[in-house]
Structures are given as C-alpha cells and as structure tokens.
Design an enzyme around this catalytic site. Structure first.
Site, mmCIF file in Angstrom:
data_model
loop_
_atom_site.group_PDB
_atom_site.id
_atom_site.type_symbol
_atom_site.label_atom_id
_atom_site.label_comp_id
_atom_site.label_asym_id
_atom_site.label_seq_id
_atom_site.Cartn_x
_atom_site.Cartn_y
_atom_site.Cartn_z
ATOM 1 N N GLU A 194 39.701 2.150 5.857
ATOM 2 C CA GLU A 194 40.359 2.131 7.180
ATOM 3 C C GLU A 194 41.555 3.077 7.211
ATOM 4 O O GLU A 194 42.315 3.115 8.177
ATOM 5 C CB GLU A 194 40.801 0.703 7.518
ATOM 6 C CG GLU A 194 39.644 -0.183 7.934
ATOM 7 C CD GLU A 194 38.586 -0.316 6.863
ATOM 8 O OE1 GLU A 194 38.932 -0.737 5.740
ATOM 9 O OE2 GLU A 194 37.437 0.033 7.115
ATOM 10 N N ASN A 278 31.960 2.089 4.517
ATOM 11 C CA ASN A 278 31.821 2.736 5.823
ATOM 12 C C ASN A 278 32.400 4.146 5.825
ATOM 13 O O ASN A 278 33.371 4.432 5.140
ATOM 14 C CB ASN A 278 32.544 1.916 6.888
ATOM 15 C CG ASN A 278 34.026 1.755 6.573
ATOM 16 O OD1 ASN A 278 34.355 1.037 5.652
ATOM 17 N ND2 ASN A 278 34.881 2.443 7.301
ATOM 18 N N ASP A 320 30.997 -0.362 11.431
ATOM 19 C CA ASP A 320 31.649 -0.752 10.180
ATOM 20 C C ASP A 320 30.770 -1.640 9.310
ATOM 21 O O ASP A 320 31.242 -2.596 8.709
ATOM 22 C CB ASP A 320 33.011 -1.417 10.421
ATOM 23 C CG ASP A 320 33.734 -1.701 9.113
ATOM 24 O OD1 ASP A 320 33.671 -0.862 8.196
ATOM 25 O OD2 ASP A 320 34.337 -2.778 8.984
#
Lengths: 602, 602
Positions: A194, A278, A320
């Site tokens: 992230e 991801n 995701d």
C-alpha cells in the site's frame, strides 16, 4: 531420534560456554518429532498438522486452560509460539518483544528481548502492527522486526548473534512476516504494497546473516532471477523481460507484489513456494497491463533464488486480491494420479491445487460460493486465457472507472481468506480453511506516488454478503476436487490460523476470542473457550512431560480488527474494515495473551 | 428475597423507558444474597467473605478457567469486578474504562464507558495508574476516576446520570479508591499524600451527586467535623483544635492524611470506618509534632460526617506507614466478652482490634515477626503513652536525622501490608491477610512544597528481611488474640486481596500471576493457576445459573510492580520499589485480564 532430543534438551539446560554442535538439518529432524513446534508453519510443507493424538474428538470437550501468559503488548497478535524442548518462544506485535518461557515452570521468563525500534514505523504498517512470529534453527531464534531488521538471537540467552536490515521503513518497507529457515538460509519477505514497495524475497546465511540472494517480484530478469527460457508459466517459458513488459514505463519500480505470507519448502525439489501481493496502486486504471509478477505463485530454488515456475492468479488486479496466502504442500491423488501438490486459498476466492514440480494447474474452484467477480478459472488448456479468471464486467472496478463506486463485489479486498493459514490433515486428506465471507464497494481514485506515503488509490466499504449475517466460515475443503466438504458459519471472519491433529480434532480461533475445536470429519463443534481477546493468532500444539498441549495467542487486531487496534471509528478507515467489523467491539477488547490448554489430570 | 432477585434480573433485562423502583436499601439486601458481588468489599463489613460453598477444600483442585476477558488496558489492575444479577461490571486502570459484561454469553460486552481524561494526571499518581473499582446502588454504577471525577452511570446503559469533580489533579489530588455507597450517600476519598494533598472524605447524594459533607483529616474542627467534647480518642475527648495543634504553623494545610483505602460501615451504629494516610512530607524533621489526624482510624457518622472517635496509630510518622488500610468489622469474643469489633492490619506491621462502638483498643500485635521499628504498642491504660508504639531509636529516621540513611527498618514504607485487603471468615473466626515481608533503608531530605509537584522528601531502597528470600507471606490471623495461626511464604509480596468462602477455601493472587486456593483451616495450598499477568486485584466470587464462579483481575503494577508498570529501572525509583521487586520481571509482563474460574461440568 536421540540426537534430536539431546539437542532439544540442550536448549533448555546448557548455559555458558559449551556451544552444542547444532547441525542445520536438526530443524528438519525436529519437525518430524511432534513434541516440538519448531517452525511457525509446523513443518516445511506448511500443513500445520500434528501427529499428537492424546487430545481426541472424544475427550477434547474436557479441555481447559493450563496456564496463560500476557505479552505486555496490545494490538493484533498474529502468528504462534514455537516450542523447542522445554522452552517456548513467544513473540509480540510492535515493539516485537520476544520471550523464552520455561515449560517446566508455568512459563517463567528465561529471557526477554526487546528491540529498540523507531515508532515512526507504526504509521507505515497498513494493517496493524502485527508480527507473524519466530523461526528456530541452529540454536538461534530468528526475529523479523517491524522496521525490517532481521535478527538472530541465541536461543539459550537471547543475546544478539547477528542482525541485518532487509528494507527501509522510510520508503514504506516494513516487516510483518515470519522469517523462515530452509537449509542453511533464512528467507525473509517484505510488506508495504500500500506504499508502492517493490516486493522481494531475500535469503540470508543462517550462520552470519550475510545476504546470499534477493529475488524481486517485478523488474528486469536480473532482479527477478527469472530465466526467460527455463522459468515456466503453465508449462511455457515466460520469455525475456516478463517482469517489466506488462508494466507501463517504470511503474514496475513501485509495482507492489510484496511477499509477506508463509513460505513452504520441498527439500527433495529444493524449491520454496510463496505468493506475491497486489500490484500498486489499488487504482487499476493507473497501471495498464497484467502487472507481472504481482499476484503470483512462485517456485524458487532456495540456494540461488532462481525461479523454476510462476503462475499469476489475478493478472491486472482490480480489487486488492493480494496473492500472498500460504502454499500447502502434500501428496494427493488428483484425477487418479499421485501428485506432489501445492494447494493455495487465494484472496480472490479460488482454491488452487497445482503440481508443484512444474506449476501445472490441476484444480481451481471457488471456496466461497458467494464469490462473484469471476465466474470461474478458465481450465481449457487450448484457450488463450487458460489459467485466468473469467471476469464479470459488472464487478470490474477498471471497467466502471475511476471515481465510480463499484458495488457488491465479493469477496472484499481482504479476500475470501487473508494471511490466516489453513491446515491440512494427511489423515482425512482435507484442508481446513479459515475464511472471510465479506463483500465490498470499491471506488478507485487517482493517486500520486511519494516514497513512504500511502499509495492506495481506492476507498472501500465492507459488509457481509447481501441477506447474510455471518462474515466468516470455517470450512473443510477437498483439494483434489475443489469442493467444500463441510462449512461452519462464524459471525466474523475467521482470522486465526487452523491446526489439524492426528486426534482428528481441528482447532481455530475466532475474532470474538473463542478457541474452538471441531471434529475433523464432520466439523461438529466439540469445545470452545473464550480467551481474553479476539484471536488472530494461529493455533499450535506440542507435548511436554508426556502431555499434549494446545496454545494460541489472543489479541484482536490485524486488518479485520484494525478499528479496535488503532482506535479508528470512520467506517471507510482501515481500508474499509472499520465499518465492516464495527460490531466486534461488542465482543472483545484489545489484549495480548497466550492461553495454553490441556486435558485435566487424572 | 424474591424482590431482590427481581431487581437483579431487571438490571439485566429491562431496557428502555421503564425505570425500576430501586430502593436505596436494595444494596444492603443484595449483599446478603451471595449470588451477587454487589460491593467492591463484598459487604458493608469489608469481610470479603462469601456464603457460597459449592467450591470446597475437597473439590477446588479441579477448578479451571471458565472464560476470560481482556480490558484492553495495561498497567496495574487493582480492585475486583462486581456482579449484579446477570451482569458483571469490570473496571480498568487509567483511562478507567468500564465494561458491562453479559454473564449469559461468556462476557459479551453490553456497554462500555470510556471517560475522557487528561493524561497529565498520570505523572501525579504516585504508585501506578491503579483504580480500585466500582460500586453499585439504585441502578447506578459509581466510578471514581483518576482525575477525581466521580461519575454515576446507568447500570443498564452506561449513560452518565451525574458527574462531579471531587479534587484537583493540578494540586496532586487524584482518585484511585473505589467510591463506596452507604445508605443514600456516595463516599469518596482522595489520593496524593506524596504531593502534600490534605486528605478528606466527601459524601455525595446518590441520587444527583450533590455534595452533602466533607471531612478533612487535619485542620480546624470545622474542617475535620470533629467535636472537641464529643469526639473521643481512646475514651477521652480530643479537645479543641486537635487537627491543627500538633502541627507547626500552617503545615496542616499540606499535611497529607489522604483517604484512599476501603471504607466499611455499620448500619446499626450509622458509622463509617476508614484510615487516614501518612503526613506530608516523608521527612519527619520538617514537620514536628504528632501530625494529627494523619495515620488515624476514623469513625464518622455517615449522614453528617461528624466524628465519633479517632485513634492515631503512628503519631509523627517517620517511615510512610500510611494508615489507610481497610477496617474489617465483625462480632468477636475478645477476652471473654462479645464485642462489635474493628480489625485493621496497618502498614506499620501491627494488627489492631478495637471496639468499634467507642474506639477502645483491644488488641495490637505484630502480624509480621520481623517488624523492628517498634517493640510493641503500649497497652497500659495508665501510661501517658497508652496506645502508642514503643519505638526503637536505631530505626528512627528523625533521630538519625536528615541526609542520613537509616538502614534495616522493617517493614519497608509499603508496610507489612498495603491496600491489598484481607478477608475474614465468620466460620473460622480467622482473618486471611496478604502481607509484605520487606525491609528498607530510608534517607530523609529537605524538600519544599510546590502545588502539584512531588513532596516526598526521602530516598528509599527495599529488600527482603536479612537472611530471608520471601518478600511476602499469606497468613491466617486470630484477631481476638493477635496471633498468627498459620503463614505461607510467598516469593513476592502478596499484593492481591483475599477472599474467604463458606466452602472453607480462601483465595488470593500472587505478583507472579498465580491465583491460589488454600485450606481456610490449615493454609494448605489446594490449587494454583498462572493467570496472564501478576495479580494485584482482589478475588471475588458469585453464583450464576446455579454455579459458583471465582474471578480475579490480573495485571501487574501498583507500588510493588511500578518498575514493570511504568518501565522504571533505577533501583530507588518508584519510591524504592523498583530495585526491591526487580526479580518480578523474570515471572510476568504487563497485562489486564479478567479470569473467571469454575468447577468443570459433570
């Protein structure tokens, strides 16, 4: 076996100068002796299965706590303790305190290691300050700290033997996964998908911490350690530049594909298996292409990191559906043929079984019937889309576009299962899978990259599938056919790792805080106990003094529990989990406690 | 009894507008019904005795945890939960979170109250951020916060009914004690003897929180509510200005005598009993005189605060033998005569029994044979020193003078017993006393007063009595004769409150974290269980669904555990406790967990 036991008892009793001659293969031998729980995953195969059978489906109803231990740390406690001989090793979330506890004395503290870490790492951890535990080998306890420091501690004293830095938290690189020891190497991954971190696995020398190799999830072949000719994907060579040619420009440099799951290892093939996460950002429109090799199952040679095969499960992710979940190795009859298998329950909701020798796809079926973003995995070998999910346009966050809220996608971003590891019993030939049963609304938006800053690019909200109230199921899965054998509803996601035992009892924990024991064949609930806090730890078992014990860390948190753990209240915070799991605060509060169970004496 | 049960079940089941007609005398009735644990002290008499007898000395060995609950707060957990009907009320140290837990559902959270308090109160708390628990009456839960806010919560919803401020943390005034409800009043004390706080007890109206009276420990008669003619000390009127005339100048204004212990109440006499704490500062040379009425047992009329009698145990304290420990009321045959007694185990090492109707001193004997600062209490009624300790000059920190280290004083400043409450069984006619077995070096120094700043004036170090290793004993005491009946050694001070039961089992906790059950008659250890953290909470019991439960909060801290709780390492820190209890870190870590025990089914 005598040598093994000697080594184990030395850990507990030898002090001072006499250094026992630990062979690197001790680890492999000790994992055959069910008295110990020598690896965070139980064994190289990641089966989380114990041959111990004192606790059975007939007597487990009498189970009770035998002793308990508070770590002194709150927030999410993932992972499980280790047991080596007479000593239990317990870890905690940030600041990653490690305790060596004396099993002969109700957990008296033999030593404690409290790393000094800059707390500025905390806001860089996407999904709570979790740590997934310790490894043991060669008289050392391996700790992978939040700040990416990998440290080897003397198992007898807690003294630092060596320490290396695997990443840079100022760039969003953090450590949450357990380091794993395969042969004479310590394998360690990285978190930060992230934050635009480019994922990699690195191998360090167990003896002195010297780096041996690092293999990235994307980038030039020299970075990925992919051989364009020899490395295959579904049986075909991947060709040159496979780690860059499905990315636009230099985007692979902030491409994600982090590596924070549980690794497994096949000593005969000398291959290690893991998944990459991801692609960054979560806004798919910003990164055209398949984004290889994010979302991929990897088989690497442990000695040099070279890639034997890859299989990308979710090309060009739009939700995701991070692919880091563990790979469980077994020998199974699939389609009438005995196979060395690898089974994986992906965030995307499909349970995959592959031939781990070559990456051949054998089975790919939904392990949650409510999965709706894809109808199936294309299993037609002649199809150009062979091995790829067949997507449903309605749920394509890219097709719907930026700043559009795509509603009702199942599963939610945290997947039909996240890092919470499944177990496999060779006795029942079934997998026991803790699952999430959650859907979401997903609105991607444009985001720009700044090192060390969140690079998410989507707003989420999560909720149970329409018309349903249970946000989790604990299921038994037939990996040969891809079918659910039984399924127990749970109010919340089952964010605890499962344990299968030769007593035909399967254990898991719940987010409300229950340790549960169920019948391996039928799923019938046989026992439950409310531990101090919600369980996101993994259940383990060991034998001490002739008696079988079952232990689990409670301490609510992790992604599902991030609202409680970090004190967040806005529903879309915690990447959408805060609102989804708000009801959790009606059941439990923060904690950090080990509970050790046994049958009563006499 | 039906009316009582109805009220109790209403607490659990009635929601919404229908307000049950709680009578103020319900509290008195409910404490007769052993199913509930309706007061922090068990009952008005402070006996901590339960008539429940399912758990006996024969079966207690089979006890096991039934369920557990983490408060989400670390540091020292003193006090005990309440049980009213189907609901358990659990409190925590700062920030003083309160939980209402559903006993029908393994402690599901019915409501939670989390006060907003300025954390600047934490450094003003001398001996950890402890809170000694809740009271219940008239459908309200009473919470006494660290910042001295007294708040009444609706027991069904947790909504604030009223809230008042009892003190001012900026002057060092803090709240640690449980508020107590006697009749229609809420009685509340104050902490801060190490900050020059002048102690007082205040009574607030249970219905609306309006203040009714406040009685100070020193000051003019109008402040102390002492009547010079009617208030007696050892049978004689105290005379005018008794609260100022043993102080130099205005020193009584910063005179200490705080009031943070457990209060008891005799409804027939309408008198409440409690002790006042040490005079400020700890440097005796700075405050000549007897420093009345610090270190005193008080009997006050609950309705107007007027003082019936006082008895100062340690005039002109030189060791911080704070007199706040609880007063336990009973009916005993003393010297062949039936008496309404008050028994008190003082920090100074003497166990006192008085006639509570008039303050007559009946018994005063050492409850730890190693006490050496005084040889005895002068029991000669014709002596001018009647009722006073006979001091040993060698251990007089005043005689030795400022900046001189007086060595080997027993007990240490935290006393032969601190706030950890004793229990009394009317069945065995014995007191069960958790004790400290600790000596000290004490060096007084000159200190000047600044509001809100420490006003201690002494440096301490603590250690077990010479030649001994046990820092605690758990003893049975005959209050009629002042003799130890049996004594169990404990490695550390027993900082947990005791519970006596009609099953002839006595319970207590240890700083290492064990809950222990011993035979009430012999002291034989019958059961122990290692809870998650060190126990400084008080054991309680209740009945639910026809079954007896025993519960205790663990969570190491308090004065003895302040090193662990506050992360202090310098031996003289924590007023000398850090070095004395350093070995505690080998046994336990911080926590905050309720453990509820029961006998197994079937």
């Amino acid at each position: 076996m005598q040598k093994v036991l000697l080594a184990a008892s030395l850990v507990a009793t030898v002090a001072g100068s006499g250094v026992p001659a630990y062979a690197n293969d001790d680890l492999q031998k000790m994992q055959q002796d069910a008295k110990h729980w020598v690896m965070p995953t139980g064994n190289y195969s990641n089966q989380r299965y114990s041959k111990l059978s004192q606790i059975t489906s007939s007597n487990v109803g009498k189970l009770a706590p035998a002793w308990t231990f508070s770590t002194g740390v709150l927030r999410g406690h993932e992972g499980a303790p280790l047991v080596i001989g007479d000593v239990m090793y317990v870890h905690a979330p940030f600041p990653n305190t490690v305790f060596a506890l004396d099993l002969n004395n109700d957990g008296k503290i033999l030593w404690k290691y409290e790393p000094k870490q800059d707390p500025s790492v905390i806001p860089v951890m996407c999904c709570d300050t979790v740590n997934r535990g310790l490894s043991y080998a060669d008289g050392k306890i391996l700790l992978h700290q939040a700040d990416t420091t990998l440290v080897a501690l003397d198992a007898k004293t807690g003294a630092v033997v060596w320490s290396v830095k695997n990443g840079d938290p100022s760039k969003g690189e953090t450590g949450t996964s357990a380091a794993m020891v395969f042969k004479d190497k310590v394998l360690v991954g990285i978190s930060g998908g992230e934050f635009g971190v480019r994922g990699s696995v690195a191998a360090y020398n167990l003896k002195d911490g010297k780096k041996i190799w690092r293999g990235y999830s994307m980038g030039p072949d020299s970075d990925t350690l992919i051989d364009p000719e020899k490395t295959t994907s579904l049986g075909k060579p991947v060709g040159p530049d496979s780690g860059t040619n499905t990315w636009e420009g230099d985007q692979w440099k902030i491409g994600g594909g982090t590596t924070w799951g549980w690794y497994s290892y096949d000593p005969d093939l000398n291959l290690m298996y893991y998944g990459s996460g991801n692609p960054s950002t979560w806004n798919p429109t910003q990164r055209p292409g398949d984004n290889r090799w994010s979302m991929t199952i990897w088989a690497r040679d442990v000695d040099n990191g070279k890639v034997k095969w890859v299989y990308q499960m979710t090309p060009h992710d739009e939700w995701d559906y991070d692919g880091i979940n563990e790979m469980i190795l077994a020998e199974m009859d699939v389609g009438g043929k005995k196979r060395k298998t690898l089974t994986h329950f992906d965030r995307n909701g499909f349970g995959y079984t592959l031939d781990r020798t070559n990456g051949e796809l054998l089975v790919a079926e939904k392990f949650d019937p409510d999965v709706n973003w894809a109808t199936k995995i294309d299993m037609d070998k002649s199809s150009p889309d062979y091995g790829k999910p067949v997507r449903v346009k309605k749920y394509s966050t890219e097709a719907n576009g930026e700043d559009v809220n795509t509603k009702g996608v199942c599963p939610a971003a945290l997947g039909s299962k996240d890092e919470q590891p499944a177990a496999y019993s060779p006795k029942t030939d079934l997998f026991y899978v803790p699952t999430n049963h959650v859907c979401m609304d997903y609105e991607p938006f444009r985001v720009s990259y700044t090192a060390g800053q969140p690079y998410v690019g989507a707003t989420l909200s999560m909720y149970p599938p329409p018309g349903q109230t249970n946000m989790g199921n604990f299921i038994a899965w037939d990996g040969k056919t891809g079918k659910i054998v039984w399924s127990n509803k749970e109010q919340f996601s089952v964010w605890s790792g499962a344990l299968a035992t030769a007593g035909d009892v399967v254990f898991y924990g719940t987010l409300e805080g229950y340790l549960k024991a169920v019948d391996a064949k039928t799923g019938k609930e046989l026992y439950k106990f409310k531990t101090p806090s919600g369980i996101i730890g993994n259940v383990m078992t060991y034998e001490h003094g002739g008696k079988q014990y079952v232990a689990v860390l409670s301490g609510v948190g992790g992604w599902a529990g991030i609202g409680l753990a970090a004190g967040l209240t806005k529903p879309t915070e915690g990447l959408g989990a805060v609102g989804g799991y708000a009801a959790l605060s009606n059941y439990t509060a923060l904690g950090g406690t080990l509970t050790v169970f046994a049958l009563p004496n006499g």
